[in-house]
Enzyme design. Structure first.
Site, PDB file in Angstrom:
ATOM      1  N   HIS A 188      -3.163   2.659  -0.735  1.00 43.13           N
ATOM      2  CA  HIS A 188      -4.345   1.911  -0.521  1.00 43.13           C
ATOM      3  C   HIS A 188      -5.248   2.459   0.485  1.00 43.13           C
ATOM      4  CE1 HIS A 188      -3.003  -1.355  -2.969  1.00 43.13           C
ATOM      5  NE2 HIS A 188      -1.814  -1.437  -2.415  1.00 43.13           N
TER       6      HIS A 188
ATOM      7  N   ASP B   3       2.413   2.246  -9.293  1.00 39.99           N
ATOM      8  CA  ASP B   3       2.757   1.292  -8.321  1.00 39.99           C
ATOM      9  C   ASP B   3       2.305  -0.136  -9.219  1.00 39.99           C
ATOM     10  OD1 ASP B   3       3.200   0.708  -5.157  1.00 39.99           O
ATOM     11  OD2 ASP B   3       2.115  -0.835  -6.265  1.00 39.99           O
TER      12      ASP B   3
ATOM     13  N   HIS C 289       0.328  -2.302  -7.821  1.00 41.12           N
ATOM     14  CA  HIS C 289      -0.688  -2.669  -7.382  1.00 41.12           C
ATOM     15  C   HIS C 289      -1.819  -1.342  -7.566  1.00 41.12           C
ATOM     16  CE1 HIS C 289       1.818  -5.174  -4.692  1.00 41.12           C
ATOM     17  NE2 HIS C 289       0.860  -5.948  -4.759  1.00 41.12           N
TER      18      HIS C 289
ATOM     19  N   ASP D 254       7.503  -1.843  -7.394  1.00 40.06           N
ATOM     20  CA  ASP D 254       7.180  -3.339  -7.190  1.00 40.06           C
ATOM     21  C   ASP D 254       6.722  -3.755  -8.567  1.00 40.06           C
ATOM     22  OD1 ASP D 254       4.219  -2.682  -5.027  1.00 40.06           O
ATOM     23  OD2 ASP D 254       4.885  -1.442  -6.931  1.00 40.06           O
TER      24      ASP D 254
HETATM   25  N1  LIG Z   1      -0.260  -8.257   1.467  1.00 39.09           N
HETATM   26  C1  LIG Z   1      -0.841  -7.876   0.269  1.00 39.09           C
HETATM   27  C2  LIG Z   1      -0.131  -7.158  -0.809  1.00 39.09           C
HETATM   28  C3  LIG Z   1       0.081  -5.711  -0.151  1.00 39.09           C
HETATM   29  C4  LIG Z   1       0.468  -4.712  -1.436  1.00 39.09           C
HETATM   30  C5  LIG Z   1       1.118  -3.737  -0.923  1.00 39.09           C
HETATM   31  C6  LIG Z   1       1.646  -2.672  -1.934  1.00 39.09           C
HETATM   32  O1  LIG Z   1       2.619  -2.840  -2.538  1.00 39.09           O
HETATM   33  N2  LIG Z   1       0.776  -1.849  -2.434  1.00 39.09           N
HETATM   34  O2  LIG Z   1       1.283  -0.987  -3.441  1.00 39.09           O
HETATM   35 ZN   LIG Z   2       2.403  -2.228  -4.569  1.00 39.63          ZN
END
Ligand SMILES: NCCCCCC(=O)NO
Ligand SMILES: [Zn+2]
Length: 344
Positions: A161, A197, A199, A286
């Protein structure tokens, strides 16, 4: 396959995060890495080595110098302003119609300028851990450039991110992007980064969006309903020279393996067509059915299938750890992926 990890990466130990507007216990915690290490040792997966040291140069190939200076100086600035909180949370950001050409002098203004969410607090040792996590990725990239067929960079804090000049989503330095650039600078003409991932890898996408030499692909939860919300739609194909080298596969909440694996197939076909010299995998676990913050339905044994499918590409492959918060199962799911890859 060797694993790279440094205990220094444990030093970023957030207690809290702001998630869904509430102050909650932090999810991106040191025990995530410990669980993966324990599993690697339990199955005697392979050698675990410490990262080499690198100057900031390979990191500055991806991130802006003022941003890196901010990250490295932050805790001094925070304490010099008399702030005593042990965790620093951004709470104000330069969104639409606000200026980003002037960085505020006041520390909260700086914090917001260089971040995009409130879920990623900075602590006294964040910089040390983040730099070492990036060096873990760089060591994996160096090993690949020196001829290794595969490596696992146990990166934590994660990176996908992180944009050129701002952090968020638990990410500060974009480990996968730094590794991909290192590979480009050390013999690879074309690199594919495949982000599996849960996200969207908004930072990695943005970093390579106008480039044809690094292909970015991501399978993730639809940003219309999931963090990071503001990038990751299927119509984002790249821009300029990068047109057609960015591929997003957004999927709905509740996606099971039967659907997720079709996007995996599409991504693999695109990688085969692109013919990269090396593959970097942003490996987040995740997507797991029991992940506390995510809503896909992959089962532990299906992580083996991910590794097997990626191995069929027949490419030198660097795995870089991203997310995954079902801590008890993280080690099994991560090592299942690497085992599936290696068994082919
Ligand atoms: N607090 C909001 C969620 C953050 C996701 C982090 C993550 O796993 N990104 O791949
Ligand atoms: Zn993630």
């Amino acid at each position: 396959m060797k694993t790279i990890f440094s205990p220094d990466q444990m030093l970023h130990a957030p207690q809290f995060e702001v998630s869904d507007g509430k102050l909650e216990p932090a999810k991106e915690i040191p025990s995530r890495a410990q669980m993966v290490l324990d599993r690697l040792k339990a199955v005697q997966f392979g050698e675990i080595i410490e990262p080499r040291s690198f100057s900031l140069d390979p990191i500055l190939k991806i991130h802006a110098s003022d941003y890196i200076e901010f990250l490295s100086d932050f805790w001094r600035l925070w304490t010099e302003e008399g702030r005593t909180e042990q965790e620093a949370f951004p709470f104000v950001w330069p969104v639409r119609q606000l200026r980003t050409d002037i960085v505020p002098d006041q520390i909260d203004g700086k914090l917001g300028h260089y971040s995009f969410d409130a879920g990623t607090p900075m602590g006294p040792h964040t910089w040390t851990a983040v730099r070492r996590s990036a060096e873990t990725a760089l060591t994996g990239a160096a090993m690949m450039a020196e001829g290794a067929r595969s490596a696992f960079a146990l990166c934590r804090p994660p990176g996908h991110h992180a944009h050129k000049s701002f952090f968020g989503g638990y990410c500060f330095i974009n480990n996968a992007a730094v590794a991909a650039q290192y590979l480009r600078d050390h013999g690879a003409k074309r690199v594919s980064v495949f982000d599996v991932d849960y996200h969207h890898g908004n930072g990695t996408q943005a970093i390579f969006y106008d480039r044809a030499d690094v292909q970015f692909l991501s399978i993730h939860a639809d940003p219309k309903v999931e963090f990071p919300y503001y990038l990751g739609h299927a119509d984002e194909k790249g821009v300029g020279e990068g047109e057609e080298f960015n591929l997003n596969y957004p999927l709905p909440h509740g996606t099971p393996w039967e659907v997720w694996s079709r996007a995996l197939e599409e991504g693999c076909a695109s990688i085969e067509a692109y013919k990269p010299d090396v593959l970097v995998v942003s490996l987040g676990m995740d997507t797991f059915e029991k992940d506390p913050i995510s809503q896909f339905k992959l089962k532990s044994e299906e992580f083996n299938l991910i590794g097997e499918r990626l191995a069929k590409l027949g490419l030198p492959t660097l795995f870089i750890m991203e997310g995954g918060y079902a801590v008890e199962d993280l080690g099994v799911n991560c090592v299942n992926t690497l085992t599936g890859f290696r068994q082919r």
